[in-house]
Write an enzyme that holds these catalytic residues in place. Sequence first.
Site, PDB file in Angstrom:
ATOM      1  N   SER A  26      31.160  37.812  44.032  1.00 36.26           N
ATOM      2  CA  SER A  26      32.578  37.925  43.692  1.00 36.26           C
ATOM      3  C   SER A  26      33.513  37.042  44.497  1.00 36.26           C
ATOM      4  O   SER A  26      34.709  37.004  44.221  1.00 36.26           O
ATOM      5  CB  SER A  26      33.029  39.385  43.793  1.00 36.26           C
ATOM      6  OG  SER A  26      32.618  40.085  42.646  1.00 36.26           O
ATOM      7  N   LYS A  83      43.567  39.314  48.134  1.00 29.31           N
ATOM      8  CA  LYS A  83      43.058  40.098  47.006  1.00 29.31           C
ATOM      9  C   LYS A  83      43.565  41.529  47.139  1.00 29.31           C
ATOM     10  O   LYS A  83      43.619  42.083  48.240  1.00 29.31           O
ATOM     11  CB  LYS A  83      41.533  40.053  47.028  1.00 29.31           C
ATOM     12  CG  LYS A  83      40.824  40.727  45.869  1.00 29.31           C
ATOM     13  CD  LYS A  83      39.319  40.498  46.000  1.00 29.31           C
ATOM     14  CE  LYS A  83      38.520  41.201  44.939  1.00 29.31           C
ATOM     15  NZ  LYS A  83      37.066  40.954  45.091  1.00 29.31           N
ATOM     16  N   SER A 109      35.088  39.409  40.794  1.00 28.48           N
ATOM     17  CA  SER A 109      36.228  40.272  41.075  1.00 28.48           C
ATOM     18  C   SER A 109      37.342  39.570  41.846  1.00 28.48           C
ATOM     19  O   SER A 109      38.495  39.982  41.781  1.00 28.48           O
ATOM     20  CB  SER A 109      35.786  41.537  41.815  1.00 28.48           C
ATOM     21  OG  SER A 109      35.364  41.267  43.118  1.00 28.48           O
TER      22      SER A 109
END
Length: 526
Positions: A230, A126, A206
């Site tokens: 998330s 990420k 997210s």
Amino acid sequence: MGKRSMAAMTAALAAGSLLMGVPDAGAHASQQGTAGSSPPARSLLAPGIDLDTVTIPELQARMKDGSLTASTLTRAYLRRIEHVDPRIHSVLRTSPTALRQAAASDARHRRGKTLGPLDGIPVLLKDNVNTRSMPTTAGSLALAGSPPGTDAVLVTRLRKAGAVILGKTNLSEWANFRAAKPTSGWSAVGGQTHNPYVLDRNPCGSSAGSAAALAASLSQVAIGTETDGSIVCPAGMNGVVGHKPSLGLVSQSGVVPISAEQDTAGPMARNVIDTALTLSVLSEGRDSRGENTAAAPQGSSLRGKRIGLWRLPSLGPEVDAVMTRTAKKLRQAGAVVVEVTPPYQARLAELEFPALLSEFHRDIDAYLGTREGPRDLAELIEFNRSHPAEQTCFAGQELFEQALASPSTTDPEYRAMRAELKDLSRRSIDETMVSHRLDAIAAPTNPPAWTTDCARGDNDVIPSSTPAAVAGYPSLSVPAGYVGELPVGLLLMAGDRQDAELLSLGSAVEQRLKAWRAPRYLSTWR
């Protein structure tokens, strides 16, 4: 628990994966060529190896016998990113050194000097996880300049384990902590990530890019981060596995923060064994008492396990029907399933957001001080006001502005809030588990994915992730079923540092439900 117990757990899960074929390849095959927008070509790597279904232990067995190389595996994923990702926009960039890393792993395999289960395994990160060789933006143009000077600690651990850092995934900008009504999966750097199952639907949370990339088989594993939901919500909504570790088990050093009191990075994959093996590398491994917590010698049977089902009817009758079918399958496998409602949820919902505002102001100021660009939250707010590209999906930055005006974390009122949050969140899980003698609490991870709409924002009031997120306890989402074309996950949670036990239970649940199926990349659905 020492290294031997860690090895016992991962070996047991690996054996199950090799014998039982996780995920269910038959379900994948049944989805090919059905109506709707045509899916990409099947992700066959070599005869007998399908990227959609292969596990890390199977890949390592192939690399050991010489029938597969890390370079071949890495090239296969790079090709899939090139051909598939333009449909979902989940990968921001690939590493220019990926093939060099894979070649180094191949040399170690030839010498018989591998570094562990992730040696040669491609991993996507990420884009709020610092990498010295690639930009780390948190999705914001404010951080799109020079890369950080050093890797995050978790990236260092992955590199030392021989993993191939394949690239960076898109995310909800600033981990969805900017606007009052954000659109999950959108960032100014990467645009909008789409759900591979139905492309006009949202990927949630997210860690949207990490989950969508895994669903599309663009990497073997990925790293997400979570403050509240998330990791697990994107996992559930994209039909993959996501583990939010116990707080502190994975280092947050070098990860763009929201709150040190709740933030954690964690592993995501298409199956539990790959998730568990990745955690064994990421994990700091020892708690404050010096005990190893990353793994434990647990079996993969549901017989005699006691699971508390928190139904959450607010997520709708279709999700509740998935939970009813799930409970029936677990009972048929020998588990005892009892219905529960963890207490204190209304108070947790009341207190969590104000506490996070204060913590974000403190922690983002500290992080920005280590990077080029805006030096603190006030400068970041001004940057967004002066850059129109930051406003192309939603213009708001209400959470930034509220955080700037929030009480300091030294304020007695804030301290009382956080103390009450910690107490009530832990009691909500501990008391429920003790009173019903449970091995875990289960709940729906997510509703069916909503249609992505910048003007409306998310429709994401999903309470199941909050107790474990606020308590700092582990949670794990595994695929449970579908509402039409849209995946629904089962969220499992347990007590502090029960990550290994939860992963073992999750493996047994995964084997029983066999709910995974490959996405079809439909343009829309009903």
